[in-house]
Design a protein around this motif. Structure first.
Motif, PDB file in Angstrom:
ATOM      1  N   LEU A  84       0.768  -1.083  -0.103  1.00 50.80           N
ATOM      2  CA  LEU A  84      -0.084   0.129  -0.024  1.00 50.80           C
ATOM      3  C   LEU A  84       0.912   1.286  -0.221  1.00 50.80           C
ATOM      4  CD1 LEU A  84      -2.711  -0.877   2.645  1.00 50.80           C
ATOM      5  CD2 LEU A  84      -2.813  -1.216   0.082  1.00 50.80           C
ATOM      6  N   ASP A  85       0.567   1.933  -0.879  1.00 56.44           N
ATOM      7  CA  ASP A  85       1.128   3.561  -0.835  1.00 56.44           C
ATOM      8  C   ASP A  85       0.575   4.341   0.172  1.00 56.44           C
ATOM      9  OD1 ASP A  85       2.278   6.011  -1.282  1.00 56.44           O
ATOM     10  OD2 ASP A  85       1.592   6.116  -3.111  1.00 56.44           O
ATOM     11  N   PHE A 106      -7.645   2.706   3.022  1.00 57.98           N
ATOM     12  CA  PHE A 106      -6.737   2.057   1.882  1.00 57.98           C
ATOM     13  C   PHE A 106      -7.489   0.557   1.796  1.00 57.98           C
ATOM     14  CE2 PHE A 106      -4.147   5.173   3.666  1.00 57.98           C
ATOM     15  CZ  PHE A 106      -3.607   5.928   2.445  1.00 57.98           C
ATOM     16  N   THR A 108      -7.410  -3.024   0.575  1.00 55.39           N
ATOM     17  CA  THR A 108      -6.424  -4.315   0.423  1.00 55.39           C
ATOM     18  C   THR A 108      -6.475  -5.165  -0.698  1.00 55.39           C
ATOM     19  OG1 THR A 108      -7.470  -5.703   1.927  1.00 55.39           O
ATOM     20  CG2 THR A 108      -5.975  -3.996   3.035  1.00 55.39           C
ATOM     21  N   TYR A 174      -9.861  -3.362   5.244  1.00 53.05           N
ATOM     22  CA  TYR A 174      -8.972  -2.074   4.823  1.00 53.05           C
ATOM     23  C   TYR A 174      -7.955  -1.937   5.774  1.00 53.05           C
ATOM     24  CZ  TYR A 174     -13.598  -1.316   2.375  1.00 53.05           C
ATOM     25  OH  TYR A 174     -14.615  -1.339   1.720  1.00 53.05           O
TER      26      TYR A 174
END
Length: 652
Positions: A84-85, A106, A108, A174
């Motif tokens: 993940l960024d 974010f 996943t 997430y």
């Protein structure tokens, strides 16, 4: 479609904290309560629950109802890697001055089966993260009749190293972040299943269709940079055999991404690389989720925006036809618009269900859609609004008059400004609002802000337009704007946004005056001060007479409109013909915006004549609301009173 903007992160955390009080709070992992009973037998002695083979089936019955079970044939991953960024800018609603901003959440690409333990390994040195299982975050605790359990998602703090997380309902997985990391972070996950999410720019349409057909995961995400939708897999599968199969998500999500790039973020004046953080686009994606029951209305705003799991809402997310024509899209654009409202700066209290809908018209304008086709209400309500604006009576009130007591009618003045001066007026308004001092704005302050900023954008004093709509503005602000720009000269309030016609005729704004006070008045029949401003000085019947010659005698005249106007001068007339031996002599003339602070503009000496005697301001028309005339003396020889047939203001 009403809205309820209650779903911010703080509220959710408070709700979850409260739940931990009412439920038996067993612990999975690092002393973090998740609110669910534990049947694994691993925590009786304070041990961490690490039994990956054990499945807590205690809520299988409820999980089967919603959000659904995951078939045992669906492969569970082991030591799968994902990256993940997390290098985000925390762009808050406070920075943007909007109701709701995307949170650093974010996706996943994984889904947790109900009751199954998820193992996730966080790299050393990575802190401030939380795992969330479940994208359906609406709290139904206040609902009296439940179709599903009130809270079906959970969050657990993650620590560097091995973490174990379980949700008895299962759900999309997430990672939520409270801090940014400059380089991408790699995680390792076990016992989750792969969610067949579509990711714009990454997924191939045909391959994705095959993945969806093969999957047993009940929910998946449609992802783009700007917006993400959580939808049921069964509706996607059902669409494959429908008249509009959802087999080209690239096209649909590209259009959705454009909507947010151009018509939400862009229209608000936000860009990814703006030097000022207040003008920077939200770094996270907006989210929408379907659910079998929501906390309020048919759909409501928030993060995520929640809507019912039915064909209408699924169509707003997934229909290429809808998103390219703007038809059947009112609900989605309406709720996302609520998130964008700047109610703390300019969108005043009666516009709660109005200014959010302006985004719908912006989208329609860009793609060339007919305004009349967007919703059944505008063709019915817009003509009523135009009739209200055409009524030139004084004392209209946009916020309380029955003629404007409709959300759609209140759209019209904004659309008129956009159509006349350009849709960039909204961009300017939003940008100025983000940079405005953080004041405690009341409704009149919001009126003033909107009037001033739209006038700035138009380079025109829009006070006549605001008066026509009955939107009250303060005298001081009106004076400020009138000192910068020429006044509006066309009846813009007559423009019909549905037909594109009207609003180009020149107009003469009503100019009425009244007497505020006189310091001396005979008060006899037919002698009242109201006759000073009746415009009739042809005879000696209706006039004003002072009670005595106790000079100075003060007469204060008021311009009756809600805000100041330009005044050319003052018209006097002696009583005709009987007052020629009782006329005023020297008169000092003052102007004021507030009837408190006056500035002298000059002196006028009346002569012994019949007819109008005009005093014209030497420097040209003066923006004012009050004019005070102070009679210093009367006819030479000293009469016991003075009289006037007229003492009125002259329009430019």
């Amino acid at each position: 479609m009403k809205h309820n903007m209650k779903h911010n992160l703080l509220t959710k955390l408070i709700v979850l904290s409260c739940i931990s009080v009412f439920f038996s709070c067993k612990k999975y992992g690092y002393d973090v309560p998740d609110g669910y009973a534990d049947a694994s037998g691993n925590v009786a002695n304070g041990q961490i629950d690490t039994n990956m083979k054990f499945i807590d089936k205690s809520l299988y019955g409820k999980a089967r109802v919603f959000p659904g079970l995951v078939d045992v044939s669906e492969p569970r991953v082991k030591d799968a890697k994902f990256t993940l960024d997390l290098n985000f800018t925390d762009q808050t609603a406070q920075n943007l001055r909007i109701a709701v901003a995307p949170q650093p959440q974010f996706s996943t690409g994984y889904y947790a089966a109900p009751g199954e333990l998820i193992k996730i390994v966080v790299p050393a040195g990575i802190e401030g993260l939380t795992m969330q299982i479940g994208g359906h975050t609406d709290d139904l605790s206040a609902s009296t009749s439940l179709l599903r359990d009130p809270i079906i998602y959970m969050r657990q703090i993650l620590y560097s190293g091995v973490n174990y997380v379980r949700n008895l309902y299962g759900g999309t997985i997430y990672i939520n972040a409270t801090r940014a990391y400059p380089t991408p972070v790699q995680f390792t996950i076990s016992n989750a299943v792969v969610s067949p999410d579509f990711i714009l720019g990454v997924s191939n349409d045909a391959n994705w269709v095959a993945q969806v057909k093969a999957s047993k995961v009940p929910w998946l995400e449609l992802r783009s940079k700007r917006v993400i939708f959580l939808v049921p897999r069964d509706k996607i599968v059902a669409s494959f055999s429908s008249a509009e199969p959802y087999t080209n998500p690239t096209a649909t999500m590209t259009k959705w991404n454009e909507v947010f790039d151009l018509d939400y973020n862009g229209w608000m004046g936000l860009s990814d690389n703006a030097p000022d953080i207040r003008d920077r686009s939200p770094q996270g994606a907006w989210r929408g989720a379907l659910d079998i029951q929501i906390s309020e209305g048919y759909g409501h705003s928030g993060f995520p925006f929640m809507a019912y799991d039915d064909d209408y809402w699924f169509g707003t997310f997934a229909s290429f036809k809808n998103v390219t024509t703007s038809q059947n899209m009112w609900g989605a654009y309406h709720e996302f618009g609520h998130n964008m409202q700047q109610a703390n700066v300019w969108s005043w209290s009666t516009l709660t269900e109005t200014t959010n809908n302006l985004f719908e018209f912006k989208i329609a304008k860009r793609i060339g859609a007919d305004f009349s086709s967007l919703h059944p209400a505008p063709p019915v309500e817009f003509p009523k609004a135009l009739a209200y604006a055409a009524d030139n009576r004084l004392g209209k009130n946009f916020d309380s008059d029955a003629g404007m007591n409709d959300y759609f009618r209140r759209l019209v003045p904004f659309l008129q400004i956009f159509e006349k001066y350009g849709y960039g007026a909204m961009t300017y308004l939003y940008t100025e609002a983000r940079h405005a001092p953080r004041l405690n704005f009341n409704d009149i302050s919001k009126h003033n802000f909107t009037y001033e900023k739209l006038s700035d954008y138009a380079r025109t004093d829009l006070a006549p337009f605001f008066r026509a709509w009955g939107i009250t503005i303060s005298d001081a602000v009106a004076a400020k704007v009138a000192g910068k720009y020429p006044a509006l000269t066309t009846n813009l309030w007559a423009y019909n946004p549905l037909t594109g016609q009207g609003g180009n005729d020149t107009f003469q704004e009503p100019f009425t005056t009244s007497i505020v006070s006189v310091s001396s008045d005979d008060q006899g029949d037919g002698w009242g001060p109201e006759f000073l401003v009746d415009g009739d000085f042809s005879d000696g019947v209706n006039y004003w007479s002072s009670f005595s010659n106790n000079y100075p005698i003060s007469i204060v005249i008021q311009e009756d409109n809600a805000s100041p106007k330009y005044v050319k001068g003052v018209r006097f007339a002696n009583r005709n013909p009987y007052g020629l031996d009782r006329h005023p002599g020297k008169i000092d003339i003052y102007t004021s915006l507030d009837n408190i602070t006056y500035t002298q503009s000059g002196t006028f000496n009346m002569d012994n004549s019949i007819g109008a005697q005009d005093y014209i301001f030497a420097g040209g028309p003066i923006l004012t609301k009050y004019v005070k005339c102070i009679i210093r003396n009367g006819t030479p020889g000293g009469q016991d009173f003075v009289s006037l047939s007229e003492c009125n203001l002259i329009q430019p």
